[in-house]
Design a protein around this motif. Structure first.
Motif, PDB file in Angstrom:
ATOM      1  N   LEU A  50       0.831  -1.203   0.000  1.00  0.00           N
ATOM      2  CA  LEU A  50       0.000   0.000   0.000  1.00  0.00           C
ATOM      3  C   LEU A  50       0.868   1.256   0.000  1.00  0.00           C
ATOM      4  O   LEU A  50       1.926   1.296   0.620  1.00  0.00           O
ATOM      5  CB  LEU A  50      -0.915   0.009   1.228  1.00  0.00           C
ATOM      6  CG  LEU A  50      -1.911  -1.145   1.348  1.00  0.00           C
ATOM      7  CD1 LEU A  50      -2.699  -1.028   2.653  1.00  0.00           C
ATOM      8  CD2 LEU A  50      -2.867  -1.164   0.164  1.00  0.00           C
ATOM      9  N   THR A  51       0.401   2.274  -0.708  1.00  0.00           N
ATOM     10  CA  THR A  51       1.093   3.557  -0.716  1.00  0.00           C
ATOM     11  C   THR A  51       0.674   4.374   0.498  1.00  0.00           C
ATOM     12  O   THR A  51      -0.262   4.017   1.220  1.00  0.00           O
ATOM     13  CB  THR A  51       0.747   4.356  -1.983  1.00  0.00           C
ATOM     14  OG1 THR A  51      -0.667   4.686  -1.957  1.00  0.00           O
ATOM     15  CG2 THR A  51       1.053   3.562  -3.249  1.00  0.00           C
ATOM     16  N   GLY A  52       1.348   5.487   0.711  1.00  0.00           N
ATOM     17  CA  GLY A  52       0.975   6.362   1.811  1.00  0.00           C
ATOM     18  C   GLY A  52      -0.442   6.887   1.672  1.00  0.00           C
ATOM     19  O   GLY A  52      -1.162   7.024   2.671  1.00  0.00           O
ATOM     20  N   ASP A  53      -0.863   7.164   0.442  1.00  0.00           N
ATOM     21  CA  ASP A  53      -2.235   7.626   0.200  1.00  0.00           C
ATOM     22  C   ASP A  53      -3.247   6.579   0.648  1.00  0.00           C
ATOM     23  O   ASP A  53      -4.289   6.909   1.231  1.00  0.00           O
ATOM     24  CB  ASP A  53      -2.437   7.941  -1.293  1.00  0.00           C
ATOM     25  CG  ASP A  53      -1.706   9.202  -1.721  1.00  0.00           C
ATOM     26  OD1 ASP A  53      -1.452  10.062  -0.859  1.00  0.00           O
ATOM     27  OD2 ASP A  53      -1.393   9.326  -2.925  1.00  0.00           O
ATOM     28  N   GLN A  54      -2.955   5.313   0.368  1.00  0.00           N
ATOM     29  CA  GLN A  54      -3.868   4.231   0.751  1.00  0.00           C
ATOM     30  C   GLN A  54      -3.841   3.985   2.261  1.00  0.00           C
ATOM     31  O   GLN A  54      -4.880   3.740   2.879  1.00  0.00           O
ATOM     32  CB  GLN A  54      -3.499   2.956  -0.006  1.00  0.00           C
ATOM     33  CG  GLN A  54      -3.735   3.047  -1.509  1.00  0.00           C
ATOM     34  CD  GLN A  54      -3.143   1.879  -2.265  1.00  0.00           C
ATOM     35  OE1 GLN A  54      -1.993   1.488  -2.045  1.00  0.00           O
ATOM     36  NE2 GLN A  54      -3.928   1.292  -3.171  1.00  0.00           N
ATOM     37  N   LEU A  55      -2.670   4.060   2.859  1.00  0.00           N
ATOM     38  CA  LEU A  55      -2.545   3.862   4.303  1.00  0.00           C
ATOM     39  C   LEU A  55      -3.261   4.982   5.063  1.00  0.00           C
ATOM     40  O   LEU A  55      -3.841   4.744   6.130  1.00  0.00           O
ATOM     41  CB  LEU A  55      -1.072   3.818   4.707  1.00  0.00           C
ATOM     42  CG  LEU A  55      -0.259   2.633   4.189  1.00  0.00           C
ATOM     43  CD1 LEU A  55       1.214   2.793   4.542  1.00  0.00           C
ATOM     44  CD2 LEU A  55      -0.798   1.320   4.747  1.00  0.00           C
ATOM     45  N   LYS A  56      -3.221   6.170   4.522  1.00  0.00           N
ATOM     46  CA  LYS A  56      -3.884   7.311   5.157  1.00  0.00           C
ATOM     47  C   LYS A  56      -5.385   7.062   5.304  1.00  0.00           C
ATOM     48  O   LYS A  56      -6.003   7.435   6.311  1.00  0.00           O
ATOM     49  CB  LYS A  56      -3.630   8.573   4.330  1.00  0.00           C
ATOM     50  CG  LYS A  56      -4.208   9.849   4.927  1.00  0.00           C
ATOM     51  CD  LYS A  56      -3.859  11.041   4.054  1.00  0.00           C
ATOM     52  CE  LYS A  56      -4.438  12.325   4.622  1.00  0.00           C
ATOM     53  NZ  LYS A  56      -4.086  13.498   3.763  1.00  0.00           N
ATOM     54  N   LYS A  57      -5.966   6.401   4.324  1.00  0.00           N
ATOM     55  CA  LYS A  57      -7.393   6.108   4.367  1.00  0.00           C
ATOM     56  C   LYS A  57      -7.731   5.070   5.448  1.00  0.00           C
ATOM     57  O   LYS A  57      -8.874   4.983   5.894  1.00  0.00           O
ATOM     58  CB  LYS A  57      -7.869   5.611   2.995  1.00  0.00           C
ATOM     59  CG  LYS A  57      -7.766   6.655   1.894  1.00  0.00           C
ATOM     60  CD  LYS A  57      -8.197   6.082   0.556  1.00  0.00           C
ATOM     61  CE  LYS A  57      -8.081   7.131  -0.545  1.00  0.00           C
ATOM     62  NZ  LYS A  57      -8.474   6.578  -1.876  1.00  0.00           N
ATOM     63  N   ALA A  58      -6.737   4.283   5.844  1.00  0.00           N
ATOM     64  CA  ALA A  58      -6.960   3.261   6.863  1.00  0.00           C
ATOM     65  C   ALA A  58      -6.835   3.810   8.281  1.00  0.00           C
ATOM     66  O   ALA A  58      -7.212   3.140   9.248  1.00  0.00           O
ATOM     67  CB  ALA A  58      -5.976   2.110   6.671  1.00  0.00           C
ATOM     68  N   LEU A  59      -6.309   5.027   8.441  1.00  0.00           N
ATOM     69  CA  LEU A  59      -6.190   5.630   9.768  1.00  0.00           C
ATOM     70  C   LEU A  59      -7.574   5.914  10.341  1.00  0.00           C
ATOM     71  O   LEU A  59      -8.527   6.188   9.605  1.00  0.00           O
ATOM     72  CB  LEU A  59      -5.393   6.935   9.697  1.00  0.00           C
ATOM     73  CG  LEU A  59      -3.912   6.830   9.316  1.00  0.00           C
ATOM     74  CD1 LEU A  59      -3.301   8.220   9.201  1.00  0.00           C
ATOM     75  CD2 LEU A  59      -3.137   5.989  10.328  1.00  0.00           C
ATOM     76  N   ALA A  60      -7.698   5.843  11.653  1.00  0.00           N
ATOM     77  CA  ALA A  60      -8.988   6.115  12.301  1.00  0.00           C
ATOM     78  C   ALA A  60      -9.371   7.575  12.089  1.00  0.00           C
ATOM     79  O   ALA A  60      -8.529   8.465  12.221  1.00  0.00           O
ATOM     80  CB  ALA A  60      -8.893   5.806  13.791  1.00  0.00           C
ATOM     81  N   PRO A  61     -10.643   7.846  11.768  1.00  0.00           N
ATOM     82  CA  PRO A  61     -11.097   9.228  11.527  1.00  0.00           C
ATOM     83  C   PRO A  61     -11.289   9.994  12.834  1.00  0.00           C
ATOM     84  O   PRO A  61     -11.243   9.419  13.929  1.00  0.00           O
ATOM     85  CB  PRO A  61     -12.432   9.019  10.804  1.00  0.00           C
ATOM     86  CG  PRO A  61     -12.940   7.727  11.386  1.00  0.00           C
ATOM     87  CD  PRO A  61     -11.724   6.861  11.566  1.00  0.00           C
ATOM     88  N   ALA A  62     -11.543  11.288  12.707  1.00  0.00           N
ATOM     89  CA  ALA A  62     -11.724  12.141  13.882  1.00  0.00           C
ATOM     90  C   ALA A  62     -12.875  11.662  14.766  1.00  0.00           C
ATOM     91  O   ALA A  62     -12.833  11.823  15.987  1.00  0.00           O
ATOM     92  CB  ALA A  62     -11.966  13.582  13.431  1.00  0.00           C
ATOM     93  N   SER A  63     -13.886  11.047  14.151  1.00  0.00           N
ATOM     94  CA  SER A  63     -15.052  10.584  14.907  1.00  0.00           C
ATOM     95  C   SER A  63     -14.705   9.455  15.884  1.00  0.00           C
ATOM     96  O   SER A  63     -15.465   9.183  16.810  1.00  0.00           O
ATOM     97  CB  SER A  63     -16.144  10.108  13.943  1.00  0.00           C
ATOM     98  OG  SER A  63     -15.662   9.058  13.110  1.00  0.00           O
TER      99      SER A  63
END
Length: 237
Positions: A50-63
């Motif tokens: 996975l690229t950094g862009d894809q990994l970023k989407k896997a991070l937990a959101p602010a909610s």
């Protein structure tokens, strides 16, 4: 019988070596082309990662984070859509003070080819929750977990640079979390609360979290966040 003139014979004899040379050159070129065409293409070492862009989407959101927590813009980083050269040489002597930082996984000395991370801080309580995901080639991710375990043995304690007090480090394996996990607990009498660090592997990715949230040295929040990140990564595989 009609014989060709001396001049005509000379032209024929002069042209013969050129024709033979051309035939030899053509045959050699054909063999070289066949050899090149049979060679297997080089394998991309980053294929499937996975690229950094894809990994970023896997991070937990602010909610995911509680009331009062807001992302720290200075701690939000990722490697974007490209890969970076990795480092697979573990640190000979780890800098134990790095355990007291949001990017604490760097203490292993092993870097991935892509990453994404951010940090949430509660402005009312100064509690901190950080999350990071790093992608590694081959079987390196499993080696990172072993390096984290080795760090616990190499760093039984270290000195807090701000309070100049002694921070004790305790570690143990974590079961039921991804493809393996390890947790470190940092405690210091000068702190109001301790810190929990968790590293967990999901295939070729390693999740690393830090939490000081709550009155249990941040343990419950760290576990919950690690589980969330591992689950998100499994959905992308």
């Amino acid at each position: 019988m009609h014989l060709p003139s001396r001049a005509a014979r000379a032209l024929v004899l002069a042209a013969l070596p050129l024709a033979l040379a051309a035939c030899g050159s053509s045959g050699s070129s054909g063999q070289s082309g066949d050899a090149k065409s049979s060679a297997a293409p080089a394998k991309d070492p980053n294929a499937g990662l996975l690229t950094g862009d894809q990994l970023k989407k896997a991070l937990a959101p602010a909610s995911f984070f509680g009331t009062g927590f807001a992302v720290d813009p200075s701690g939000a980083r990722d490697s974007g859509g490209t890969y970076t050269p990795p480092s697979t040489a573990p640190a000979a002597e780890p800098d134990c003070s790095k355990l007291d930082g949001t990017s604490w996984i760097a203490i292993t000395g092993v870097t991935g080819v892509s990453f994404a991370q951010n940090d949430y801080v509660n402005k009312n309580t100064s509690e901190d929750i950080a999350q990071e995901i790093d992608a590694y080639r081959g079987t390196t991710a499993a080696g990172v977990l072993k390096a984290v375990e080795a760090t616990a043995k190499a760093c039984p304690s270290f000195t807090d640079s701000q309070t100049h007090s002694k921070v004790k480090v305790a570690g143990h394996a974590v079961s039921g979390l991804g493809d393996g996990g390890y947790t470190l607990t940092l405690t210091d009498p000068a702190w109001e609360n301790g810190t929990t660090l968790i590293a967990a592997r999901a295939g070729t990715d390693v999740v690393s979290v830090l939490s000081t949230d709550g009155h249990d040295n941040g343990a419950a929040t760290a576990r919950k966040l690690a589980e969330r990140l591992v689950g998100a990564l499994r959905k992308t595989s």
